[in-house]
Design a protein around this motif. Sequence first.
Motif, mmCIF file in Angstrom:
data_model
loop_
_atom_site.group_PDB
_atom_site.id
_atom_site.type_symbol
_atom_site.label_atom_id
_atom_site.label_comp_id
_atom_site.label_asym_id
_atom_site.label_seq_id
_atom_site.Cartn_x
_atom_site.Cartn_y
_atom_site.Cartn_z
ATOM 1 N N PHE A 1 1.772 12.546 0.094
ATOM 2 C CA PHE A 1 1.688 12.744 -1.347
ATOM 3 C C PHE A 1 0.768 13.756 -1.757
ATOM 4 O O PHE A 1 0.968 14.684 -2.647
ATOM 5 C CB PHE A 1 0.814 11.176 -1.729
ATOM 6 C CG PHE A 1 0.303 11.561 -3.265
ATOM 7 C CD1 PHE A 1 0.818 11.881 -4.264
ATOM 8 C CD2 PHE A 1 -1.294 11.521 -3.041
ATOM 9 C CE1 PHE A 1 0.143 11.865 -5.481
ATOM 10 C CE2 PHE A 1 -2.012 11.580 -4.071
ATOM 11 C CZ PHE A 1 -1.513 11.801 -5.314
ATOM 12 N N ILE A 2 -0.235 13.914 -0.856
ATOM 13 C CA ILE A 2 -1.194 15.039 -1.090
ATOM 14 C C ILE A 2 -0.434 16.473 -0.807
ATOM 15 O O ILE A 2 -0.618 17.511 -1.594
ATOM 16 C CB ILE A 2 -2.448 15.073 -0.080
ATOM 17 C CG1 ILE A 2 -3.295 13.675 -0.457
ATOM 18 C CG2 ILE A 2 -3.188 16.258 -0.230
ATOM 19 C CD1 ILE A 2 -4.078 13.551 0.366
ATOM 20 N N SER B 1 2.657 8.826 -5.837
ATOM 21 C CA SER B 1 3.460 10.312 -5.547
ATOM 22 C C SER B 1 4.392 10.474 -6.709
ATOM 23 O O SER B 1 4.447 11.721 -7.208
ATOM 24 C CB SER B 1 3.897 10.424 -4.218
ATOM 25 O OG SER B 1 4.472 11.433 -3.990
ATOM 26 N N LYS C 1 0.818 -1.166 -0.118
ATOM 27 C CA LYS C 1 -0.015 0.119 0.126
ATOM 28 C C LYS C 1 0.821 1.143 -0.057
ATOM 29 O O LYS C 1 0.687 2.206 -0.697
ATOM 30 C CB LYS C 1 -1.009 0.152 1.212
ATOM 31 C CG LYS C 1 -2.105 -1.025 1.193
ATOM 32 C CD LYS C 1 -3.044 -1.119 2.371
ATOM 33 C CE LYS C 1 -4.031 -1.891 2.379
ATOM 34 N NZ LYS C 1 -4.806 -1.936 3.363
ATOM 35 N N TRP D 1 1.109 4.128 -3.032
ATOM 36 C CA TRP D 1 1.036 5.592 -2.710
ATOM 37 C C TRP D 1 2.247 6.392 -3.105
ATOM 38 O O TRP D 1 2.168 7.463 -3.701
ATOM 39 C CB TRP D 1 0.565 5.919 -1.356
ATOM 40 C CG TRP D 1 -1.064 5.973 -0.936
ATOM 41 C CD1 TRP D 1 -1.492 4.908 -0.375
ATOM 42 C CD2 TRP D 1 -1.839 6.732 -1.390
ATOM 43 N NE1 TRP D 1 -2.868 5.298 -0.353
ATOM 44 C CE2 TRP D 1 -3.131 6.140 -0.888
ATOM 45 C CE3 TRP D 1 -1.895 7.794 -2.414
ATOM 46 C CZ2 TRP D 1 -4.248 6.896 -1.187
ATOM 47 C CZ3 TRP D 1 -3.072 8.321 -2.586
ATOM 48 C CH2 TRP D 1 -4.289 8.100 -2.095
ATOM 49 N N ASN D 2 3.307 5.863 -2.841
ATOM 50 C CA ASN D 2 4.496 6.233 -3.229
ATOM 51 C C ASN D 2 4.745 6.359 -4.775
ATOM 52 O O ASN D 2 5.410 7.409 -5.264
ATOM 53 C CB ASN D 2 5.837 5.525 -2.468
ATOM 54 C CG ASN D 2 6.831 6.514 -2.078
ATOM 55 O OD1 ASN D 2 6.507 7.490 -1.397
ATOM 56 N ND2 ASN D 2 8.227 6.088 -2.119
ATOM 57 N N ARG E 1 0.169 8.455 1.880
ATOM 58 C CA ARG E 1 -0.967 9.371 1.279
ATOM 59 C C ARG E 1 -0.985 10.825 1.647
ATOM 60 O O ARG E 1 -1.081 11.657 0.569
ATOM 61 C CB ARG E 1 -2.281 8.749 1.578
ATOM 62 C CG ARG E 1 -3.503 9.293 0.960
ATOM 63 C CD ARG E 1 -4.567 8.569 1.553
ATOM 64 N NE ARG E 1 -5.124 8.741 2.840
ATOM 65 C CZ ARG E 1 -5.763 9.924 3.217
ATOM 66 N NH1 ARG E 1 -6.264 10.774 2.719
ATOM 67 N NH2 ARG E 1 -5.945 9.805 4.620
ATOM 68 N N LYS E 2 -0.753 11.225 2.790
ATOM 69 C CA LYS E 2 -0.870 12.532 3.134
ATOM 70 C C LYS E 2 0.644 13.240 2.583
ATOM 71 O O LYS E 2 0.128 14.459 1.979
ATOM 72 C CB LYS E 2 -1.008 12.507 4.637
ATOM 73 C CG LYS E 2 -2.269 12.233 5.306
ATOM 74 C CD LYS E 2 -2.630 12.566 6.581
ATOM 75 C CE LYS E 2 -4.177 12.074 6.899
ATOM 76 N NZ LYS E 2 -4.279 12.382 8.250
ATOM 77 N N ASN F 1 2.513 5.538 5.816
ATOM 78 C CA ASN F 1 1.366 6.361 5.435
ATOM 79 C C ASN F 1 2.077 7.380 4.639
ATOM 80 O O ASN F 1 2.552 8.507 5.073
ATOM 81 C CB ASN F 1 0.629 6.983 6.822
ATOM 82 C CG ASN F 1 -0.560 7.857 6.363
ATOM 83 O OD1 ASN F 1 -0.890 8.005 4.946
ATOM 84 N ND2 ASN F 1 -1.372 8.317 7.160
#
Length: 483
Positions: free
Chosen positions: A149-150, A21, A13, A17-18, A146-147, A144
Motif C-alpha cells: 500500500f505504501i 490502499s 487486517k 489495508w487493502n 501495508r507495505k 501483509n
Amino acid sequence: MPDVSELKTKGLKGSVWNFLSMMINQLRNFIVTLILARLLTPVDFGLVSMAMVLNAILDTLADFGFSNAIIRKNKVTDTETSTVFWINILIGGCCTLLVFICAPVFAWFYDVPQLRSIVAVTSMCFLISSFGTLQTALFQRSLNFRKPFIAKLISGVSSGILGIVLAIFDFNVWALVYSNLAGWIIYTTSIWFMSSWRPKFIFNPKSVSDMFSFGWKMTLSTLLNRIIRQLDTLIIGKLYSASTLGLFNRAQSLNNLVIEYSFSSIRNVLLPSLSKLQNDLNALKYSVLKLLHVISFLTFLFAGLMYVCAEDLILFLYGKQWEGSIEIFKILGLFSISLCLPIVFDTILTVVNRMTMYLGLSVFRNILVLCAIPIGLYFGFKGYIWAISIAGIIKIIPSVFTTRSTIGLPIKDQLKSILSYVFPFASILIFWKYLCFDTNIYILNLLINGSLFAILYITLNFLVKNDGIRICKSLILGFLKRL
C-alpha cells in the motif's frame, strides 16, 4: 488445520489495508485523471490505449502465474523464491524486447506514425516491474498489505504529479506515457527496499516445476481473456477513430475505477485467505456464499449509482468534450456484475487447483464474447457495446456449475445470492425517470440523486431481507470495534 478465527483476524487486517490502499489509490487516480482530462484531449487518451494493447496482453506473461502459486503453497524454499525471481526477470526482458520490436507494426496497423515511439517507450514497463513482482507476492502470502500500500501510494502520487506537470507544459500524450513509466520505476524501487527478502544466485527450474504446472494454465487463461478484452481497443481504434476510442476508454476507465478495480483488490486478500481453508470444505463453502452475497449487494448498489449519476458525473468531472462517453458509461454500468463475480469464481478454481477447468472455462467465455462481436458491429458502435456487455453476463453462467463441481456449493444457493439483488436494483431504475431530480447544478444532482438511489436500494434490500445488507452491516460494525 488452520485456526479459522486467527485467519479471520489476519484476513480482516489485510482487507482493511487493502481497502485503504484501494480508496487512496482510487482517490489519487480520480484526481489525477480529472486534471489530465481537462488538460488533454480524447485523442491523447485514445493514442495511449492503442499503444498499450500489447502491454495489457503480455502483462500476464510477466509473472506466469508464479505469484499465485507461491501464495497458495503451504511452504516455499529459498531455492524456489530465487528461481522464480530470476524467471520473472527473464520473462520481463523478453516481453520488453518483443513489444519494442512490434512498435512499427502498431504504427502501420493504426496508420499513426507517432505510435512507434510511444510503444517503444512503454515497452520498458515489463523489465522494470519484473524486479518487484515476487516481493509483492511474498507480502500478499503473509497477508501483509501495508507495505505494498505504501509503495503504491508513493509511486501513484509521484507519477501523478509528474503527469500533471508535463501536461501543463504541453507534452500532450507524452504526459501520460512518462507518468505511467515513472509509476513502475518508483513502485518497483519502493517495494524492493521495503522487503527484507533478497534473491540468491540460485536457478533451479526443477524446484518450481509444480508451480509451472499450476501457472501455465492460469497464464494461458488470463492471456486469452486479455486478448479478448483488448479487441475493444483494436476494433474501435481501427474502425472508428482515436477520439471515439478515447471516449470509450474514459467511460470504461471510470467504470473500472468504481467497480472492477475496487473488487479486483478483493482478490489480493481472497486468494491467500481462502487458500488457508482449502482443506476445510464446509468453511470454504460458507465463506464463498457470504462473499457472493456481499459482492452482489455492493455491485448492484454501485451499478445503480453509476447509471443514475452518469450524465452529471461525467460533465462535472471532465467537461462537455467528454459528453460522448455518457451513454457508454451507462451501458457498462448496468452490466458491472459481469466484472465482479468472476473474481470469486476464478479464485475458487485457483484455491482448489483445478487449473484445467479454469482454462476450459476461460476458453468458453471468450468464445461467447467472440460470437457477440460481429453481431454488435452489425448494429454500429453502440450495438457493439451492448453486445459485449450482454455476453459478459451470459459467460457467468458456466462458473456457477464449476463452483458446484469443485466445492459442492448448490447452484440454487449461488443463484439466490446473486439474483435476489436484481429486483431492488431493476425496480428502482424502471421508475427512475419519475423519481430523479434535475436542479441544473451538477454537484447537487449528484448528491440528491445518488443519495436517493442509495436509500431506496438499501431500504428495498432490508424489506426483502437480503443477507448482503446484514453481512455488510456486521463487517462494518466489526471493523469499527477494532478501531
